[in-house]
Design a protein around this motif. Structure first.
Motif, PDB file in Angstrom:
ATOM      1  N   VAL A 217      56.525  22.783  69.022  1.00 52.91           N
ATOM      2  CA  VAL A 217      57.326  22.764  70.254  1.00 52.91           C
ATOM      3  C   VAL A 217      58.525  21.872  70.009  1.00 52.91           C
ATOM      4  O   VAL A 217      58.404  20.658  69.824  1.00 52.91           O
ATOM      5  N   GLY A 218      59.700  22.443  69.987  1.00 53.51           N
ATOM      6  CA  GLY A 218      60.898  21.640  69.721  1.00 53.51           C
ATOM      7  C   GLY A 218      62.162  22.432  69.934  1.00 53.51           C
ATOM      8  O   GLY A 218      62.170  23.438  70.654  1.00 53.51           O
ATOM      9  N   ASP A 219      63.231  21.987  69.326  1.00 49.69           N
ATOM     10  CA  ASP A 219      64.515  22.663  69.537  1.00 49.69           C
ATOM     11  C   ASP A 219      64.636  23.877  68.629  1.00 49.69           C
ATOM     12  O   ASP A 219      63.778  24.167  67.806  1.00 49.69           O
ATOM     13  N   ARG A 220      65.797  24.564  68.772  1.00 47.87           N
ATOM     14  CA  ARG A 220      65.997  25.802  68.024  1.00 47.87           C
ATOM     15  C   ARG A 220      66.075  25.554  66.523  1.00 47.87           C
ATOM     16  O   ARG A 220      65.690  26.411  65.723  1.00 47.87           O
ATOM     17  N   ALA A 221      66.572  24.394  66.156  1.00 45.83           N
ATOM     18  CA  ALA A 221      66.711  24.092  64.733  1.00 45.83           C
ATOM     19  C   ALA A 221      65.367  24.103  64.025  1.00 45.83           C
ATOM     20  O   ALA A 221      65.261  24.494  62.864  1.00 45.83           O
ATOM     21  N   LYS A 222      64.299  23.686  64.729  1.00 46.00           N
ATOM     22  CA  LYS A 222      62.972  23.678  64.117  1.00 46.00           C
ATOM     23  C   LYS A 222      62.459  25.095  63.887  1.00 46.00           C
ATOM     24  O   LYS A 222      61.718  25.345  62.935  1.00 46.00           O
ATOM     25  N   LEU A 223      62.833  26.021  64.751  1.00 45.67           N
ATOM     26  CA  LEU A 223      62.456  27.418  64.525  1.00 45.67           C
ATOM     27  C   LEU A 223      63.076  27.935  63.237  1.00 45.67           C
ATOM     28  O   LEU A 223      62.424  28.592  62.425  1.00 45.67           O
ATOM     29  N   TRP A 224      64.358  27.660  63.057  1.00 48.04           N
ATOM     30  CA  TRP A 224      65.012  28.104  61.827  1.00 48.04           C
ATOM     31  C   TRP A 224      64.433  27.376  60.614  1.00 48.04           C
ATOM     32  O   TRP A 224      64.237  27.972  59.554  1.00 48.04           O
ATOM     33  N   ALA A 225      64.100  26.095  60.784  1.00 44.42           N
ATOM     34  CA  ALA A 225      63.526  25.326  59.683  1.00 44.42           C
ATOM     35  C   ALA A 225      62.189  25.892  59.250  1.00 44.42           C
ATOM     36  O   ALA A 225      61.811  25.786  58.082  1.00 44.42           O
ATOM     37  N   ALA A 226      61.449  26.489  60.190  1.00 48.85           N
ATOM     38  CA  ALA A 226      60.178  27.121  59.847  1.00 48.85           C
ATOM     39  C   ALA A 226      60.386  28.509  59.248  1.00 48.85           C
ATOM     40  O   ALA A 226      59.635  28.933  58.363  1.00 48.85           O
ATOM     41  N   GLN A 231      61.780  33.131  54.684  1.00 51.96           N
ATOM     42  CA  GLN A 231      62.809  34.088  54.267  1.00 51.96           C
ATOM     43  C   GLN A 231      63.098  33.950  52.781  1.00 51.96           C
ATOM     44  O   GLN A 231      63.246  34.950  52.064  1.00 51.96           O
ATOM     45  N   GLN A 232      63.155  32.719  52.293  1.00 56.18           N
ATOM     46  CA  GLN A 232      63.420  32.481  50.879  1.00 56.18           C
ATOM     47  C   GLN A 232      62.284  33.031  50.010  1.00 56.18           C
ATOM     48  O   GLN A 232      62.539  33.585  48.930  1.00 56.18           O
ATOM     49  N   GLN A 233      61.041  32.888  50.473  1.00 54.56           N
ATOM     50  CA  GLN A 233      59.911  33.469  49.747  1.00 54.56           C
ATOM     51  C   GLN A 233      60.095  34.964  49.568  1.00 54.56           C
ATOM     52  O   GLN A 233      59.854  35.517  48.483  1.00 54.56           O
ATOM     53  N   LEU A 234      60.498  35.638  50.634  1.00 59.22           N
ATOM     54  CA  LEU A 234      60.697  37.091  50.574  1.00 59.22           C
ATOM     55  C   LEU A 234      61.838  37.448  49.637  1.00 59.22           C
ATOM     56  O   LEU A 234      61.728  38.384  48.829  1.00 59.22           O
ATOM     57  N   GLN A 235      62.940  36.713  49.737  1.00 59.33           N
ATOM     58  CA  GLN A 235      64.114  37.016  48.915  1.00 59.33           C
ATOM     59  C   GLN A 235      63.815  36.837  47.429  1.00 59.33           C
ATOM     60  O   GLN A 235      64.259  37.626  46.593  1.00 59.33           O
ATOM     61  N   GLU A 236      63.041  35.796  47.103  1.00 58.50           N
ATOM     62  CA  GLU A 236      62.769  35.475  45.705  1.00 58.50           C
ATOM     63  C   GLU A 236      61.444  36.051  45.202  1.00 58.50           C
ATOM     64  O   GLU A 236      61.069  35.838  44.048  1.00 58.50           O
ATOM     65  N   ASN A 237      60.765  36.775  46.077  1.00 59.43           N
ATOM     66  CA  ASN A 237      59.460  37.355  45.727  1.00 59.43           C
ATOM     67  C   ASN A 237      58.502  36.292  45.184  1.00 59.43           C
ATOM     68  O   ASN A 237      57.827  36.479  44.163  1.00 59.43           O
ATOM     69  N   GLN A 238      58.430  35.188  45.886  1.00 59.06           N
ATOM     70  CA  GLN A 238      57.506  34.104  45.555  1.00 59.06           C
ATOM     71  C   GLN A 238      56.411  34.081  46.622  1.00 59.06           C
ATOM     72  O   GLN A 238      56.651  33.630  47.742  1.00 59.06           O
ATOM     73  N   TYR A 239      55.232  34.566  46.269  1.00 56.23           N
ATOM     74  CA  TYR A 239      54.190  34.754  47.280  1.00 56.23           C
ATOM     75  C   TYR A 239      52.984  33.849  47.013  1.00 56.23           C
ATOM     76  O   TYR A 239      52.721  33.460  45.865  1.00 56.23           O
ATOM     77  N   GLN A 240      52.278  33.552  48.073  1.00 55.96           N
ATOM     78  CA  GLN A 240      51.062  32.733  48.002  1.00 55.96           C
ATOM     79  C   GLN A 240      49.950  33.463  48.751  1.00 55.96           C
ATOM     80  O   GLN A 240      49.635  33.119  49.893  1.00 55.96           O
ATOM     81  N   PRO A 241      49.358  34.486  48.138  1.00 53.97           N
ATOM     82  CA  PRO A 241      48.319  35.272  48.832  1.00 53.97           C
ATOM     83  C   PRO A 241      47.183  34.364  49.309  1.00 53.97           C
ATOM     84  O   PRO A 241      46.568  33.642  48.516  1.00 53.97           O
ATOM     85  N   THR A 242      46.906  34.411  50.600  1.00 63.73           N
ATOM     86  CA  THR A 242      45.951  33.484  51.215  1.00 63.73           C
ATOM     87  C   THR A 242      45.003  34.237  52.143  1.00 63.73           C
ATOM     88  O   THR A 242      45.426  35.115  52.895  1.00 63.73           O
ATOM     89  N   LEU A 243      43.732  33.855  52.085  1.00 62.37           N
ATOM     90  CA  LEU A 243      42.702  34.416  52.968  1.00 62.37           C
ATOM     91  C   LEU A 243      42.012  33.267  53.690  1.00 62.37           C
ATOM     92  O   LEU A 243      41.633  32.280  53.072  1.00 62.37           O
ATOM     93  N   VAL A 244      41.853  33.412  55.008  1.00 58.69           N
ATOM     94  CA  VAL A 244      41.148  32.415  55.802  1.00 58.69           C
ATOM     95  C   VAL A 244      39.988  33.101  56.512  1.00 58.69           C
ATOM     96  O   VAL A 244      40.190  34.069  57.253  1.00 58.69           O
ATOM     97  N   ASP A 245      38.783  32.601  56.261  1.00 58.67           N
ATOM     98  CA  ASP A 245      37.584  33.091  56.936  1.00 58.67           C
ATOM     99  C   ASP A 245      37.301  32.162  58.110  1.00 58.67           C
ATOM    100  O   ASP A 245      36.880  31.014  57.927  1.00 58.67           O
ATOM    101  N   THR A 246      37.534  32.649  59.333  1.00 57.71           N
ATOM    102  CA  THR A 246      37.355  31.807  60.518  1.00 57.71           C
ATOM    103  C   THR A 246      35.902  31.729  60.964  1.00 57.71           C
ATOM    104  O   THR A 246      35.571  30.979  61.877  1.00 57.71           O
ATOM    105  N   GLY A 247      35.054  32.523  60.331  1.00 58.31           N
ATOM    106  CA  GLY A 247      33.676  32.625  60.778  1.00 58.31           C
ATOM    107  C   GLY A 247      33.456  33.834  61.667  1.00 58.31           C
ATOM    108  O   GLY A 247      32.353  34.369  61.758  1.00 58.31           O
ATOM    109  N   GLU A 248      34.522  34.279  62.339  1.00 58.27           N
ATOM    110  CA  GLU A 248      34.463  35.470  63.193  1.00 58.27           C
ATOM    111  C   GLU A 248      35.246  36.633  62.599  1.00 58.27           C
ATOM    112  O   GLU A 248      34.917  37.785  62.822  1.00 58.27           O
TER     113      GLU A 248
END
Length: 574
Positions: A217-226, A231-248
């Motif tokens: 929860v913050g200003d617009r700049a934090k949205l872009w910072a996130a 976006q850079q990951q997509l442009q450079e094709n740098q991926y971190q495949p991740t799986l999370v098992d929540t139990g459900e």
């Protein structure tokens, strides 16, 4: 949906590196929705899975080794004709959509070089796999043909021009600037993750929620910072495949997930992640469907036995009057000298009755009096034999139902490994036909029970199916171990190893016996307990069936909390 446009981009990047220039050597269609292509590329064979399943649509490299139908479907045969031996020249994603295009150089019937396009649309229930002639852009065939009766907007039929699915009028997340990104949000409407999905192609719910969670929860700049690092990951094709098992549920993405809590697994390649999710899911779905079908079959057998018992019991009631046939025969023999030949009935004094009442006996006029008497004796003999047979059949049917009820309880609580053991048992008992399987025979393992540790450190063993029950009670347990089972209720065999007399341990073991039984949701469940030396298996008895003596009974109410407390100390039996 986790298999969004960003996931397609990551998969396509992986496929480009591993399959470009590869030759298609084999094509299979193991199901109505899926194709499996073997591709020889860069000195090794790769298996490419293309799925148009409405719930599991995807494309990926895989280690899946399914059974293939003896007769290949028509679409599979058509692809073999046009694509086997072809070279993959290009693999690309259409913008950031869930559409992937394979450009394949091959030869036609005349031996001339031609180019075909295989387009994979992984779009939920609208998913499809379509073969196109590159020069004319006409559809040659598809795994799902879509006529006008199904869709008035877009038809997919041989001979029609191929058209991409209707555009959603979104922009690509690859080239948006900070100013454009920030200006697009309406902060008065809320649901920023939904706005993100509606504005940018390829961003699904998981990625949208992750970006908003990183911003906080913050200003617009934090949205872009996130957003900017993603976006850079997509442009450079740098991926971190991740799986999370929540139990459900399982949540996965091509980046780390901070917005989801659970057990996290990371992977080197996207296809490894997808195999982990979907191959397990397919196996679970297969077993769920198998369990459902098997449960229905067992329930049908139980109902048949119940109806059989009712019929047999009615016949037993009728058979109770069979003694009168013996009386008729003896009275006819005694009074034969005074009964005229050809009579249809006779009335005599019934000397079986203390009051000496008269009794009318029907006669067959075509037979003599003594022949009528012999006929009644024969009917009495048959009725008596039928009564004995009925009682035996009722006992067999009731025992059969007790066995089937136990199997139903076990099916409802079985893990995948335990389900395989139940399946083996059903084949052995003739309740299920052996399933023909290709490949190496599944290795038989010992049906080891589950092990729990009581509060005082004592080991408690629990059989989760009949094979485990038999192995536990008759192979593993010792004469001084304590044995428990729900009283006259289908359930698990439970054994307390080297029982030391602890009432707390006995109650914990009884709780396990009640929980892993048909009475799991009941209260004050009766549980019998006796030393293992008093437990015997009758010769020829069905798996899991025993008789026991010297038992005592205690009453417990099973609860999830009590079992979870014991499961925290669960160990593997060796």
């Amino acid at each position: 949906m986790s298999f969004d446009g960003t996931m397609v981009r990551a998969v396509v990047h992986e496929l480009k590196e591993k399959l470009t220039g590869g030759r298609i050597s084999k094509i299979y269609q193991p199901t109505n929705y899926e194709l499996l292509l073997t591709i020889r590329a860069k000195g090794q064979n790769q298996k490419l899975l293309l799925s148009a399943h409405p719930a599991n649509a995807r494309l990926q490299l895989t280690k899946w080794n399914p059974e293939h139908p003896k007769e290949p479907p028509m679409f599979c045969m058509y692809l073999r004709k046009h694509l086997e031996g072809g070279i993959i020249r290009e693999i690309r994603q259409i913008e950031m959509e869930r559409i992937t295009l394979f450009q394949i150089q091959t030869r036609n019937e005349l031996g001339d070089d031609v180019t075909r396009q295989l387009i994979v649309e992984t779009m939920g229930r609208h998913s499809n796999i379509i073969l196109i002639d590159t020069e004319s852009q006409k559809i040659l065939d598809s795994i799902h043909r879509i006529p006008y009766a199904i869709s008035q907007v877009r038809q997919v039929l041989p001979g029609l021009n191929y058209q991409f699915p209707p555009s959603q009028e979104k922009r690509s997340p690859l080239d948006v600037t900070e100013e454009q990104f920030i200006a697009g949000f309406d902060y008065n409407q809320g649901k920023l993750d939904r706005q993100l999905m509606n504005r940018y192609t390829g961003i699904g719910p998981v990625i949208a929620r992750e970006i908003i969670a990183r911003a906080g929860v913050g200003d617009r700049a934090k949205l872009w910072a996130a957003f900017a690092p993603f976006q850079q990951q997509l442009q450079e094709n740098q991926y971190q495949p991740t799986l999370v098992d929540t139990g459900e549920k399982l949540v996965f993405a091509i980046t780390t997930l901070t917005s989801v809590k659970g057990e996290v697994s990371s992977f080197d390649f996207v296809s490894q992640l997808l195999d982990k999710i979907y191959l397990g899911k397919a196996e679970r779905e297969r077993n769920r469907q198998f369990t459902k079908e098997l449960t229905k079959r067992l329930q049908n057998e139980i109902e048949k036995n119940k109806k059989k018992v009712l019929v047999l019991q009615e016949e037993l009631e009728e058979g109770k009057t069979a003694d009168r046939f013996q009386q008729y025969g003896e009275l006819l023999t005694a009074y034969s000298y005074q009964i005229p030949a050809g009579s249809t009935e006779t009335t005599v004094i019934n000397y079986y009755d203390a009051e000496g009442t008269e009794l009318t006996i029907p006669l067959d006029p075509k037979k003599s009096v003594l022949e009528n008497a012999q006929s009644y004796f024969l009917r009495y003999k048959k009725a008596k034999a039928a009564r004995k047979w009925n009682k035996e059949q009722i006992t067999i049917a009731l025992e059969e139902n007790q066995y089937l009820e136990t199997l139903l309880v076990q099916l409802g609580q079985a893990s995948l490994a335990e389900l395989e053991q139940i399946q083996d048992e059903l084949v052995e008992e003739g309740l299920l036909k052996p399933m023909a399987k290709k490949g190496p025979k599944r290795k038989q393992t010992l049906p080891l029970p589950s092990s729990y540790t009581a509060t005082d450190g004592t080991t408690i063993l629990v059989g989760k199916n009949n094979k485990q029950n038999d192995y536990l009670t008759h192979r593993m347990a010792h004469s001084q171990d304590m044995w428990l089972h729900t009283k006259e209720i289908p359930g698990s065999h439970v054994v307390i190893r080297q029982y030391n007399g602890s009432e707390e341990t006995l109650r914990e073991a009884a709780t396990l016996a009640a929980y892993f039984s048909k009475a799991r949701l009941s209260s004050q469940v009766p549980v019998d307990y006796t030393y293992i030396k008093h437990v015997k298996k009758p010769s020829g008895a069905k798996p899991g069936f025993v008789i026991y003596t010297h038992q005592q009974t205690l009453y417990v109410t099973p609860s999830e909390e009590a079992i979870e407390h014991l499961e925290q100390r669960t160990t593997k039996v060796k």
